[in-house]
Every structure is written in structure tokens, then in C-alpha cells.
Design a protein around this motif. Structure first.
Motif, short mmCIF file in Angstrom:
data_model
loop_
_atom_site.label_atom_id
_atom_site.label_comp_id
_atom_site.label_asym_id
_atom_site.label_seq_id
_atom_site.Cartn_x
_atom_site.Cartn_y
_atom_site.Cartn_z
N PRO A 161 0.83 -1.21 0.00
CA PRO A 161 0.00 0.00 0.00
C PRO A 161 0.87 1.26 0.00
N GLY A 162 0.64 2.14 -0.95
CA GLY A 162 1.41 3.38 -1.05
C GLY A 162 2.86 3.16 -1.44
N ALA A 164 4.99 1.88 0.18
CA ALA A 164 5.75 2.34 1.35
C ALA A 164 6.49 1.18 1.99
N GLY A 166 8.74 1.51 3.97
CA GLY A 166 9.10 1.94 5.32
C GLY A 166 7.92 1.94 6.28
N ALA A 167 6.81 1.37 5.85
CA ALA A 167 5.63 1.34 6.73
C ALA A 167 5.51 -0.03 7.40
N TYR A 168 4.96 -0.04 8.62
CA TYR A 168 4.54 -1.32 9.19
C TYR A 168 3.60 -1.97 8.20
N ILE B 109 -2.35 4.25 14.38
CA ILE B 109 -1.00 3.73 14.63
C ILE B 109 0.03 4.70 14.09
N GLY B 110 1.16 4.81 14.80
CA GLY B 110 2.21 5.74 14.38
C GLY B 110 3.01 5.17 13.23
N ASN B 111 2.44 5.23 12.05
CA ASN B 111 3.01 4.57 10.87
C ASN B 111 3.08 5.59 9.72
N GLN B 113 4.86 6.47 7.07
CA GLN B 113 5.03 6.25 5.64
C GLN B 113 3.80 5.59 5.03
N SER B 114 2.98 4.93 5.86
CA SER B 114 1.74 4.36 5.31
C SER B 114 0.76 5.46 4.92
N CYS B 361 9.21 2.56 10.07
CA CYS B 361 8.60 1.47 10.83
C CYS B 361 8.88 0.09 10.24
#
Lengths: 538, 538
Positions: A161-162, A164, A166-168, B109-111, B113-114, B361
Motif C-alpha cells: 500500500p502506497g 511504502a 518503510g511502513a509497518y 497507529i504511528g506509521n 510512511q503508510s 517502521c
């Protein structure tokens, strides 16, 4: 200091442990048994009489006040011998010529790239592009990266998604990557795989921990584990407070897994009040290197079904097969080919990017495929995965790549195939040379490495050596390994770290030194062993 | 199905839990208390009467036979509301227009880049080059990567034995990277840092687990945690079988940490037979966003020293400060500036690459700096780290980069500074706009986000809404959050997932939606809230 502390920890453990543990002290230093209920109740009863707060100036945490499960856990692969090796390495660096060898050869751990194995180019191209996608459409990139790596990176990014990286991700891992892994499993097994059954993890170890945590309620829950075993199992069972129920592999039968032994150990554990929850099978074997026959796997599936055990299948060496008469079959494939499905057997298959021909240990990628669990139990596994949010995305991407490498016709296919086959055939040669070398030595016998990355030779140690070891309070095989290190710089792990039949002695040696170093390994080993035997021969 | 299973799990927990838990059911759904000794003894006593093997055909694992600690653990940030949001997202994809919004906005959630935040270019350049070092000396690489990224990649590779980024590292992480991190800590604090005190981990979560595992022997070991807290703490304490000892942050004082409250809760826990082992402080606060004053931190250090508690300092938001009157000070700096050293206080500082302005993340990088523990206890921490071999190398490299970003004069410095400052100043603006928006709504009050990535507004819910929530067996704040999601697609987490003073209601909302989306978030929130209040106003 390290040594002193380790000794102190061991003393503490000894004083807490059951007599039966003492009986086996030398045959199995790993924690095969739970804490005694006496020592356990010491902690439970403290609810009414808490520890007094530490006095002013005294440390709030000491060996006496940490979790005794932590104290009890051992992990030989990174144990004392590795600390000593690191010290020797430092000494060699600061003072070349200070030891009778010029480098340390780490044969203690399956870490191929640390010994010079090169990564698979295609995999690394894709990882680099996913790390820095903004170069994907630059013209210079075409000159630096293969076209199919660029295409694969786009495909992967489109699944995130995106885009990204670097995203969870989803707690089980990026859905598109799980789709790719499921497709890889289907291609491997010829049976369907569901991406929702895949849990991506930071290597196989956290996945094993997760299952041990799920299955272990108390010390009266047991897990059947092979002996010898990979010490991740004893360590994680100890950390989660369960009981390791050993079953012995048959060395004379090429480390075969005998069903009668399994049944005997299961019955014996049950008679002692242990609720056995699961059976661990490591195939190809670690540290033993055997590859199970299909018929044997069928018997194991039948056994788990009959006895109501979860089958924990450590299949991280699935790509590492070195003999023409053996083939890897996943337990899932075996169960399906027997006509069994999700309602018949609870099965977890562990896979890792650290092993195979790729050996990407440092990327910490892997997955477990969880089948045959009810939706509500699966939800609990999902929850535990969620607490750590997700595994690292680089490892996730790599897991999807190793399960879907380049195919015939892709630009990278030929070079990929060459790299892969080069590594695997070289590993097979190295395994054979080392096996032959061991078998040529006095008092050593060594089964062949059919798979995985290890040999586990047996040493018939002279009584004089055993006595010398006892005099320095060391297990005899650890004594041998320490002598080997001091004389040659070769690091191997004593069999007592993996477990072995009482009174037998082994060590685990990886087959990973690069091929041009193998002759030196063999000659150093041979020379050392002769001298050792001359010194201690009865 | 998910919902059903979750309900069933909760029923089971309820039936096992203490009455005091019931008293707080709505104020704190997180597991603040251990299992009752009754339910615990059920499992311990099974040693003499094991569970019978599951009958043929019945599953070997059910909710009734898994580890009750797993069942008890909750993790609201990825809880039911996220599952519902994912379902809605799928429905929107398959059937656009099926809901009164066109996208899901994940503020749970602190994400970063998402939600569209871009990674820092320099960091990604270095990662890509380390992933695929064979392009380092190609001419095209000069055109694609900045000169200092290339140089940094070389530096890093030179610190890795054999330049093998695919090898397992030292269990604490690559020594050269720990050197770099220690240098970064020194530059930040003005006090020395020892690379041997650094343990690199896959994000901060595994580090927190490691410490909880070390410190928890049984349910009578307690950990002081702020309420509201980040649910990693309640979850990891539950998973390791300890007791969460709550201390309440003072909402009226901007989520201040009052020493009298700390002392009261410590004394109260001790009087109940709990051995309190450690104090968790999250600074900047999560979910509360406050930044501790220096004087307050000094009091906390003094308190831990006096009471013999380990100070577990969650400092993962150290770069996220949004107000000119506050500054981040590490607890290590505070302790040192008070003249305290290793013999005075046991301190663990957690840091992560997931937060800050970088928000990486998915890379799962982080470290803990462990000071003031004896060598033998440190060795036990090392052993536990060893069982999982090492954290992922990409995350390790990134941790060294965030602690040593480009410096004035480096080719990348200006662009790096622009990216960093752009992100941080935008976050500050977004925090302010959202804070103002919340405070403009009927019945909502919201402290300012001085730091971190969250606002934790308080909602004064009408009795009618509370009754409506009770009618559907939902906590009132969770009811509000669910209504918000259904009406707007905005995902926030109910205060009951973090803990709150009984009878108060909150939710956590990240400040992370990209700036161009903030007006829509505000207007959707405002519109929803007005309608909600109109519907339920008493």
C-alpha cells in the motif's frame, strides 16, 4: 568474567534442578526438564511475602532475582566457545603470530556469508531497488540492474500500500508477498496454499518462539524434540517454562527417526504427568544432516494425528539436499498426499531466508505456514504477531523472492541458476570431503550430510581425555572442542550443546568454509586430532 | 467470525479474572492484573493429572488449551477496529461508493510512511548501496547516488566482517555500528556512551519484551506503568506473566507525572505483596504526547534510585518535539548530570528507527542502551539476545544512520536538513490544527501534543451514549470510535485500549495524515461529532 558468570549461572541452575537432571548432566547440558515445583513455588509463594526492596546502593537486579527461566536457558551455538574465539580473533588482530593459526574459522553456526559465500545477485538487486525506489525510473538504473529485477521491484512495490517499504505492514506480512509465497509453496508441493496461513517473521526463530509461547501453559506441557536438536528448541521451551520431551535419533541408522522411540517417549512423558502438545521434526536435520524418507514422514503424520499432537516442522533446509537418493518433501505435501486436510492435522511449517543456497542470515526473513488450527486459535497467533507489529519488510521481500526465484526465460535466470547450482554443488563437495576426513580419523565416525549444513561426527574419547575434562569441570566433548580451537582456530560446537545419547560424544561442524579453505581445515583438524589422541590414548 | 472469536476469548478471560478486574472493566480493558491464583493452580496441578490426549479427530489446540497468558494479552492498536477498517477498505475497493467516504484514514497507529510520508533520501541511498555493494564502484552509481551516501556505505561495509550484510552479526549488533550509535548518543547527551551497552533489536518492541522477560519471575513481580500507556507494555507484561502496576498521569496538568502518585502506587502494590521491579516512563508520551520537564526527570531518577527500581525509559520519540518551550533530555543524560553513574541506577533506554522524522517502521530497527547492570546480569541479556541470533542488518544500519545523520558540509546535508525540518514542522502544524479542532468540539478537551505523534482527547460522553454502548456490550469510547469509523473512515483507538481514569473516555488519534488531508479530517470529524452529540445528547 564471562566464564565466571556462566559458571555461577550454572551453579544456580544445578542447585535448583531435579535429580534426574544430574543423572544426565554430561549427556545433555541443554535444559530438557522444567524447574522443580519446589523452586517454582518459591516464587509463587512470594505473593504473600514479597522480596524487600533492594537496600540503598544495592543493584535492583541480580542473578538471584531475574527470571529463573532466563537463567536456565542455554544456547550453545553462541555460547562460551564463541566468546573465546572472538577473544582469540582480537588477539590475532592486535598481535599477529600470537597463536598457532592466522585466522579463526567459524564452523559453529550456519552463517554462509560470514565465510565468504556471495549473495544471489538477483535477490540483492531487487532489495536495493525496493529500498530506494526513486531510482527505478532513472536511465542509469538500466545499466546497473537487470531488467527483470527492475520489473520485480515494481511488482513488489505495487503490492505494498502506497509503495511504502518503510511502513509497518499487516501483522502477518504484506498480503501480496504472502500471495507470492503461497504460490511458491503450491509450485513446490502440488497442493494449494492459502496466503492467510502465512505468517512472515524475522527469521524462523521468532516463529518457533511464538508457537512455544502459544502451546506452553506450565511445566507440565511438553514438546517432543529430537535429540540431538537445534538448541533454539531447548532454549525457547526453557524460556516459556515448558518441558522438553526428548526422543533420540538413531545414529546407527543414519540419524533415523524411529516410530517406536517416539511412542515410547510419548508414553513415558504422559505417565509422568506431562501433557505433550507437539512434536518437533527438523528435516533436513540440524545438527544431524539427515533427510527423512517419505514413508517415515507418513508415519510421523499418522502419529501426530493419532496422538493429537501439533506437528512443528522445521523445514528451513528444504533447499539443502546433497545426495541423489534423497529428496525434500514438505510435511504439508505428505499430509495432503495421504488425503489429510485441515481437519486432520495441525501443522506448522517453518521456513527461513537464512539457509538454502541463498544464506541470507542477516536479513532475518522467514515465515511459518500455519494449517489445521481453528479460526479462534489462529486469531490468538495473529494477536501475538501484532504485539511486535510486523517483521522487517526487507526480510519479507526476500522471503517472497526465495519462494519465487527467476524462472526460465527471465533475463536473470541463467546467472541465477549458475549462482545457485554453484553454491549447492560446492556445499555437496565440501560435505563429502569433510565427512571422509572425519571418518579417516582414529575413533571418529560420521554419518553423511544428506542435507542441511552440518556434520555431527561422533568421537570415541579415550578415558584419559574424559578424566582430564572432568578435572577442569568441562564436558568431555566441550574439552575436545576447546582444545581444537586453541590449536587450530577452528570453532565447532560440542554435542552436549545439542544433546546426545548418554556416554557418547560429538561435535557439530558446518560445511561452510569456502572450498579453497577446506584442505587447510582438513589438515589442521587431522593434525590436531592425531596429537590429541597421542596425548590421551589409553 | 473474528468478532465472535474475540468475544469468546474475552468471555474466557472474564470468567478467569479477579473481581477487581471487573470493577475496572470499562476503564481499562488492558490486562493490568495477573491471572487469579485459582486459574493458575488449575494448570500447575495438572502435573499430577495431565489433560487426556485429544480424542481422535478433535483438534489438539483450542482456546481452552492454549497458554492463558496469550489469551489474556490485548493489543488495541491492532485490535478489532483495525480488522473492521480493513474490511471496509476491501469493500470500498470492490464496490466504490458503498460507504459515505472514499478512503480509510488510519490514525490508529504511528506509521507515517503508510500515510504518504516519504523516507529520508540519504538513509535510503545508503541502505540500497549496502544491499547491493557490487554497484558501489560502477560509474553509473555516481549519477544515481550522492557522494556522501556512497562514502557512508563504504564506511559501513568496512565495519562488517567480510562486508557481509547477509551474515548474522554479533548478537548485540555489528560492533562498528554500535560504535557509531554510541558516538551519536555522546553527541546528543554530552556524556560518554559505551558500544558494549548497546543491544540492537528489530524495533523497540523486542527490546521491551526482553527486559520484561528478564525481570518477571511470576505474577508477584510488578512493573510500574503509566496510565494511559502504550499497550505494548500491558501486552508484554501479560505475555510474561507479571503484574502491571498502574500509575495515573495527571490529565489536568497536561498529562504530568506526579511523584506522589508514583509513591502511592508503589506503596500500594508492595502492601499487596507485589515486588515492583521497574518503572516504565514514556517520554515523549504515548498516547499522551507530553514532554517531561528536566526537574521531573530528576525526581524520577531519584525515585528509582531510592526505591531500587530499574528505569525503563521509552525514548523512541526523542526527535519528535513540537513546542519551543520543551526539549528532549535522555534519562541517561539527566542521571549523569546529577552525578550518578552505573553504580547508582539501572537504566534501559529504548530507541527505534520507526519514529522520529524518519518514521522507518517497516525496517524494524532499534536499540536499547543498558547501563547500571552487573556483568553477570548483562550476560543473561546477551544470552537471550543470542537465542534469536541478531536483529536484521538493514535495521541495524538504519539505527546507526539515524543516530549519525549527515553533518554540515556533507553533500547531502542541505537536502537532508530540508527533508527533516519539513517533516517535523509539518507534524507540529498538524498537531496544532487537530488539537484546536478537538478543543472546538462540544464535550471534548485535548491537551497539546508537545511531542510524539498523538493526541489523546477526552470525550465527555452523554449518558445516553454510554447506555447505548452498554446495550451492545461495548466500552463507550470504543462505541464512539466505531461510529466514527463507520461514518468517516477515520480509524482511531479507544482510550480503553490504553487505560484511563475510571469514568473518563478518550481516544488516541495520530497527527500523521498528510497535511493536505488535514482539513478533510477536521471537517469529517466535526460533522460526525455534531451528529453523534445530536443523537445522544442527554
Amino acid at each position: 568474567m564471562r566464564r565466571f558468570a556462566a559458571e555461577r549461572a550454572k551453579d544456580l541452575i544445578r542447585s535448583q534442578s531435579l535429580q534426574r537432571q544430574n543423572r544426565r548432566r554430561y549427556c545433555l547440558l541443554s535444559p530438557l526438564f522444567p524447574l522443580s515445583s519446589r523452586s517454582q513455588s518459591r516464587f509463587l509463594s512470594s505473593a504473600s511475602a514479597p522480596d524487600p526492596p533492594p537496600a540503598m546502593g544495592s543493584p535492583p537486579v541480580t542473578l538471584d532475582t531475574i527470571n529463573p527461566k532466563v537463567l536456565k536457558c542455554e544456547y550453545a551455538v553462541r555460547g562460551e566457545i564463541v566468546s573465546i574465539a572472538q577473544r582469540l580473533q582480537q588477539e590475532l588482530k592486535e598481535n599477529p603470530g600470537s597463536h598457532p593459526f592466522d585466522e579463526i574459522l567459524y564452523c559453529n553456526i550456519g552463517n554462509p556469508q560470514s565465510l565468504g559465500q556471495q549473495p544471489i545477485t538477483f535477490f540483492r538487486e531487487v532489495l536495493a531497488l525496493c529500498d530506494h525506489p526513486s531510482i527505478l525510473d532513472k536511465s542509469e538504473t538500466q545499466g546497473l540492474f537487470s531488467a527483470d529485477a527492475i520489473e520485480r521491484a515494481w511488482q513488489i512495490l505495487d503490492q505494498i500500500p502506497g509503495r511504502a517499504t518503510g511502513a509497518y505492514s499487516h501483522s502477518q506480512g504484506i498480503k501480496g508477498l504472502r500471495d507470492a509465497i503461497a504460490a511458491g509453496i503450491e509450485a513446490r508441493d502440488g497442493f494449494p496454499a492459502d496466503p492467510n496461513d502465512i505468517f512472515l517473521t524475522d527469521g524462523a526463530s521468532p516463529a518457533v518462539h511464538m508457537m512455544m509461547q502459544l502451546l506452553t501453559r506450565s511445566e507440565s506441557d511438553g514438546i517432543l524434540c529430537p535429540i540431538p536438536q537445534y538448541p533454539l528448541y531447548s532454549a525457547s521451551i526453557a524460556l516459556h517454562g515448558g518441558t522438553l520431551v526428548p526422543y533420540y535419533l538413531d545414529e546407527e541408522a543414519g540419524w533415523g527417526l524411529e516410530m517406536s522411540e517416539l511412542q515410547k517417549q510419548l508414553d513415558s512423558a504422559r505417565s509422568k504427568g506431562i501433557t505433550v502438545r507437539a512434536l518437533v521434526v527438523i528435516n533436513p536435520g540440524n545438527p544431524t544432516g539427515q533427510v527423512l524418507a517419505e514413508e517415515n514422514q507418513q508415519q510421523i503424520v499418522e502419529f501426530c494425528k493419532k496422538e493429537g499432537l501439533v506437528l512443528l516442522a522445521d523445514e528451513v533446509y528444504q533447499e539443502n539436499i546433497y545426495v541423489p537418493d534423497k529428496q525434500f518433501h514438505s510435511f504439508k505435501k505428505i499430509a495432503h498426499s495421504m488425503g489429510y486436510g485441515d481437519n486432520d492435522i495441525s501443522l506448522v511449517s517453518f521456513q527461513s531466508v537464512s539457509k538454502g543456497y541463498y544464506g541470507e542470515c542477516g536479513k532475518r526473513g522467514g515465515y511459518m505456514e500455519v494449517t489445521g488450527f481453528s479460526a479462534d486459535v489462529r486469531e490468538q497467533i495473529y494477536k501475538v504477531a501484532s504485539v511486535n507489529l510486523c517483521s522487517n519488510i526487507t526480510g519479507q521481500i526476500l522471503a517472497s523472492l526465495v519462494m519465487n526465484p527467476p524462472k526460465v526465460g527471465d533475463e536473470s535466470y541463467e546467472s541465477y541458476r549458475e549462482e545457485r547450482d554453484g553454491i549447492l554443488s560446492s556445499l555437496a563437495r565440501r560435505a563429502k570431503i569433510l565427512e571422509n576426513a572425519f571418518n579417516s580419523l582414529e575413533g571418529i565416525t560420521c554419518n553423511r550430510a544428506e542435507g542441511a549444513m552440518y556434520l555431527f561426527p561422533r568421537i570415541d574419547l579415550p578415558q584419559k581425555a574424559i578424566k582430564a575434562a572432568e578435572a577442569v569441570k568441562t564436558a568431555p566433548d566441550a574439552f575436545y572442542c576447546r582444545r581444537l580451537l586453541d590449536a587450530t582456530g577452528i570453532v565447532v560446537v560440542a554435542g552436549s550443546g545439542f544433546g546426545q545419547v548418554p556416554g557418547t560424544w560429538h561435535f557439530r561442524c558446518t560445511i561452510l568454509p569456502q572450498e579453497d579453505k577446506i584442505p587447510a581445515v582438513v589438515s589442521r583438524l587431522t593434525e590436531f586430532h592425531k596429537k590429541f589422541m597421542d596425548e590421551f590414548r589409553d
